[in-house]
Design a protein around this motif. Structure first.
Motif, PDB file in Angstrom:
ATOM      1  N   SER A  89      -3.134 -11.417  21.582  1.00 21.49           N
ATOM      2  CA  SER A  89      -2.460 -12.636  21.143  1.00 21.49           C
ATOM      3  C   SER A  89      -3.154 -13.257  19.939  1.00 21.49           C
ATOM      4  CB  SER A  89      -2.400 -13.652  22.277  1.00 21.49           C
ATOM      5  OG  SER A  89      -1.587 -13.167  23.312  1.00 21.49           O
ATOM      6  N   GLY A  90      -2.352 -13.622  18.953  1.00 15.84           N
ATOM      7  CA  GLY A  90      -2.849 -14.308  17.766  1.00 15.84           C
ATOM      8  C   GLY A  90      -3.349 -13.411  16.662  1.00 15.84           C
ATOM      9  N   GLN A  91      -3.512 -12.118  16.920  1.00 16.01           N
ATOM     10  CA  GLN A  91      -4.084 -11.218  15.922  1.00 16.01           C
ATOM     11  C   GLN A  91      -3.213  -9.981  15.744  1.00 16.01           C
ATOM     12  OE1 GLN A  91      -7.933 -10.196  17.362  1.00 16.01           O
ATOM     13  NE2 GLN A  91      -8.679 -12.290  17.340  1.00 16.01           N
ATOM     14  N   TYR A  92      -3.275  -9.432  14.543  1.00 17.65           N
ATOM     15  CA  TYR A  92      -2.620  -8.151  14.304  1.00 17.65           C
ATOM     16  C   TYR A  92      -3.573  -7.286  13.483  1.00 17.65           C
ATOM     17  CZ  TYR A  92      -1.772  -9.223   9.405  1.00 17.65           C
ATOM     18  OH  TYR A  92      -1.941  -9.499   8.072  1.00 17.65           O
ATOM     19  N   GLY A  93      -3.337  -5.997  13.510  1.00 19.55           N
ATOM     20  CA  GLY A  93      -4.075  -5.085  12.649  1.00 19.55           C
ATOM     21  C   GLY A  93      -5.003  -4.195  13.439  1.00 19.55           C
ATOM     22  N   TYR A  94      -5.348  -3.183  12.809  1.00 17.15           N
ATOM     23  CA  TYR A  94      -5.112  -2.789  11.437  1.00 17.15           C
ATOM     24  C   TYR A  94      -3.714  -2.190  11.305  1.00 17.15           C
ATOM     25  CZ  TYR A  94     -10.015  -3.631  10.546  1.00 17.15           C
ATOM     26  OH  TYR A  94     -11.227  -4.233  10.408  1.00 17.15           O
ATOM     27  N   LEU A  95      -2.900  -2.850  10.466  1.00 15.20           N
ATOM     28  CA  LEU A  95      -1.523  -2.454  10.244  1.00 15.20           C
ATOM     29  C   LEU A  95      -1.500  -1.562   9.017  1.00 15.20           C
ATOM     30  CD1 LEU A  95       1.517  -4.867  10.223  1.00 15.20           C
ATOM     31  CD2 LEU A  95       1.357  -2.904   8.735  1.00 15.20           C
ATOM     32  N   ARG A  96      -1.201  -0.304   9.223  1.00 15.34           N
ATOM     33  CA  ARG A  96      -1.197   0.662   8.121  1.00 15.34           C
ATOM     34  C   ARG A  96       0.159   0.618   7.424  1.00 15.34           C
ATOM     35  NH1 ARG A  96      -4.199   6.279   8.624  1.00 15.34           N
ATOM     36  NH2 ARG A  96      -5.859   4.750   8.718  1.00 15.34           N
ATOM     37  N   VAL A  97       0.113   0.446   6.103  1.00 16.84           N
ATOM     38  CA  VAL A  97       1.316   0.404   5.272  1.00 16.84           C
ATOM     39  C   VAL A  97       1.250   1.599   4.326  1.00 16.84           C
ATOM     40  CG1 VAL A  97       2.638  -0.930   3.609  1.00 16.84           C
ATOM     41  CG2 VAL A  97       1.399  -2.107   5.442  1.00 16.84           C
ATOM     42  N   TYR A  98       2.257   2.462   4.422  1.00 15.04           N
ATOM     43  CA  TYR A  98       2.233   3.717   3.677  1.00 15.04           C
ATOM     44  C   TYR A  98       2.828   3.551   2.284  1.00 15.04           C
ATOM     45  CZ  TYR A  98       0.840   5.765   8.020  1.00 15.04           C
ATOM     46  OH  TYR A  98       0.137   6.061   9.160  1.00 15.04           O
ATOM     47  N   GLY A  99       2.262   4.315   1.354  1.00 14.40           N
ATOM     48  CA  GLY A  99       2.713   4.286  -0.032  1.00 14.40           C
ATOM     49  C   GLY A  99       3.667   5.419  -0.329  1.00 14.40           C
ATOM     50  N   ASP A 100       4.307   5.306  -1.471  1.00 15.53           N
ATOM     51  CA  ASP A 100       5.256   6.320  -1.921  1.00 15.53           C
ATOM     52  C   ASP A 100       4.497   7.579  -2.330  1.00 15.53           C
ATOM     53  OD1 ASP A 100       7.674   7.476  -2.722  1.00 15.53           O
ATOM     54  OD2 ASP A 100       7.411   6.764  -4.778  1.00 15.53           O
ATOM     55  N   ASP A 101       4.951   8.712  -1.834  1.00 15.74           N
ATOM     56  CA  ASP A 101       4.373  10.000  -2.203  1.00 15.74           C
ATOM     57  C   ASP A 101       4.991  10.420  -3.526  1.00 15.74           C
ATOM     58  OD1 ASP A 101       3.393  12.548  -2.473  1.00 15.74           O
ATOM     59  OD2 ASP A 101       3.905  13.176  -0.434  1.00 15.74           O
ATOM     60  N   THR A 102       4.201  10.401  -4.592  1.00 18.60           N
ATOM     61  CA  THR A 102       4.722  10.693  -5.932  1.00 18.60           C
ATOM     62  C   THR A 102       5.098  12.157  -6.128  1.00 18.60           C
ATOM     63  OG1 THR A 102       2.463  10.984  -6.744  1.00 18.60           O
ATOM     64  CG2 THR A 102       3.448   8.796  -6.978  1.00 18.60           C
ATOM     65  N   PHE A 103       4.743  13.016  -5.164  1.00 18.79           N
ATOM     66  CA  PHE A 103       5.071  14.433  -5.284  1.00 18.79           C
ATOM     67  C   PHE A 103       6.437  14.764  -4.702  1.00 18.79           C
ATOM     68  CE2 PHE A 103       0.402  14.327  -5.368  1.00 18.79           C
ATOM     69  CZ  PHE A 103       0.202  14.919  -6.615  1.00 18.79           C
ATOM     70  N   THR A 104       7.155  13.754  -4.214  1.00 19.07           N
ATOM     71  CA  THR A 104       8.503  13.972  -3.699  1.00 19.07           C
ATOM     72  C   THR A 104       9.488  13.103  -4.464  1.00 19.07           C
ATOM     73  OG1 THR A 104       8.463  12.199  -2.048  1.00 19.07           O
ATOM     74  CG2 THR A 104       7.549  14.341  -1.378  1.00 19.07           C
ATOM     75  N   ASP A 105      10.777  13.419  -4.356  1.00 22.55           N
ATOM     76  CA  ASP A 105      11.816  12.623  -5.010  1.00 22.55           C
ATOM     77  C   ASP A 105      12.240  11.428  -4.160  1.00 22.55           C
ATOM     78  OD1 ASP A 105      11.850  14.332  -7.186  1.00 22.55           O
ATOM     79  OD2 ASP A 105      13.386  15.632  -6.307  1.00 22.55           O
ATOM     80  N   ASN A 106      11.852  11.411  -2.894  1.00 24.05           N
ATOM     81  CA  ASN A 106      12.237  10.328  -1.987  1.00 24.05           C
ATOM     82  C   ASN A 106      11.322   9.126  -2.168  1.00 24.05           C
ATOM     83  OD1 ASN A 106      14.164  12.046  -0.885  1.00 24.05           O
ATOM     84  ND2 ASN A 106      12.758  12.770   0.691  1.00 24.05           N
ATOM     85  N   ASP A 107      11.843   7.935  -1.835  1.00 26.07           N
ATOM     86  CA  ASP A 107      11.037   6.716  -1.827  1.00 26.07           C
ATOM     87  C   ASP A 107      10.580   6.501  -0.389  1.00 26.07           C
ATOM     88  OD1 ASP A 107       9.852   4.264  -2.110  1.00 26.07           O
ATOM     89  OD2 ASP A 107      11.681   3.189  -2.655  1.00 26.07           O
ATOM     90  N   GLU A 108       9.308   6.848  -0.093  1.00 21.17           N
ATOM     91  CA  GLU A 108       8.804   6.746   1.275  1.00 21.17           C
ATOM     92  C   GLU A 108       8.109   5.423   1.554  1.00 21.17           C
ATOM     93  OE1 GLU A 108       8.575  11.065   0.076  1.00 21.17           O
ATOM     94  OE2 GLU A 108       7.673   9.278  -0.751  1.00 21.17           O
ATOM     95  N   GLY A 109       7.754   4.674   0.514  1.00 23.45           N
ATOM     96  CA  GLY A 109       7.014   3.447   0.758  1.00 23.45           C
ATOM     97  C   GLY A 109       6.661   2.725  -0.521  1.00 23.45           C
ATOM     98  N   ALA A 110       5.623   1.895  -0.440  1.00 28.47           N
ATOM     99  CA  ALA A 110       5.235   1.012  -1.533  1.00 28.47           C
ATOM    100  C   ALA A 110       4.486   1.754  -2.628  1.00 28.47           C
ATOM    101  CB  ALA A 110       4.362  -0.108  -0.980  1.00 28.47           C
ATOM    102  N   SER A 111       4.472   1.129  -3.802  1.00 27.77           N
ATOM    103  CA  SER A 111       3.722   1.629  -4.950  1.00 27.77           C
ATOM    104  C   SER A 111       2.670   0.586  -5.316  1.00 27.77           C
ATOM    105  CB  SER A 111       4.662   1.846  -6.140  1.00 27.77           C
ATOM    106  OG  SER A 111       5.639   2.806  -5.823  1.00 27.77           O
ATOM    107  N   PRO A 112       1.594   0.995  -5.988  1.00 26.48           N
ATOM    108  CA  PRO A 112       0.576   0.020  -6.374  1.00 26.48           C
ATOM    109  C   PRO A 112       1.190  -1.152  -7.146  1.00 26.48           C
ATOM    110  CG  PRO A 112      -0.236   2.227  -6.737  1.00 26.48           C
ATOM    111  CD  PRO A 112       1.222   2.358  -6.369  1.00 26.48           C
TER     112      PRO A 112
END
Length: 168
Positions: A89-112
């Motif tokens: 209760s009251g806390q979260y994490g470590y919440l992993r947020v995945y980035g976009d894999d630049t080696f694919t054409d799909n948008d999988e997640g965030a970019s810098p």
């Protein structure tokens, strides 16, 4: 096995010699005063080699989030790139947020540089610092606050100031 009780915050090694399914706790078991496990449909989050992690405090309508609440993260394109089920209760994490894999054409997640959108149980949050997907493998502390429409006008802090002028 002889294991009868798993404790929060502890790790367990499980050795199996073939294809098995681990179901714990047993279906229908809730333990002494503990809620039943949360069942939810997990969105498709693509795991990539690039990620950042967030942790901190989380509040819903001025109260600490509860065990079982779900914190989700979307990138600016609306791609769900992270999710965390609150365990303490009251806390979260470590919440992993995945980035976009630049080696694919799909948008999988965030970019810098992307500003991320956090939500608690589907309700968007506010933060003191903008949650930005930074360099790969960084860890950032951010406090989250979410308000349902009904509770948005409820004050979070009360104070009593000195009277002026003092008539006594």
């Amino acid at each position: 096995n002889t294991l009868s009780n798993m404790q929060d915050g502890r790790g367990y090694w499980i050795k199996i010699t073939g294809n098995q399914t681990l179901v714990y706790p047993a279906p229908g078991a809730t333990g002494a005063g503990k809620p039943a496990p949360v069942k939810m449909d997990r969105p498709s989050i693509t795991i990539t080699p690039m990620w950042v992690e967030f942790y901190g405090e989380a509040y819903m309508d001025g109260y600490s989030v509860c065990s079982g609440d779900v914190i989700s993260v979307d990138d600016p394109d609306g791609v769900r790139c992270g999710q965390f089920i609150v365990r303490h209760s009251g806390q979260y994490g470590y919440l992993r947020v995945y980035g976009d894999d630049t080696f694919t054409d799909n948008d999988e997640g965030a970019s810098p540089g992307d500003v991320l959108t956090f939500s608690i149980n589907g309700i968007p949050t506010t933060t003191e610092v903008a949650p930005i997907w930074t360099a790969d493998k960084t860890i950032t502390r951010i406090s989250l606050r979410a308000f349902s429409e009904m509770e948005s006008a409820v004050p979070l802090v009360f104070s009593l100031s000195q009277n002026y002028p003092n008539p006594f």
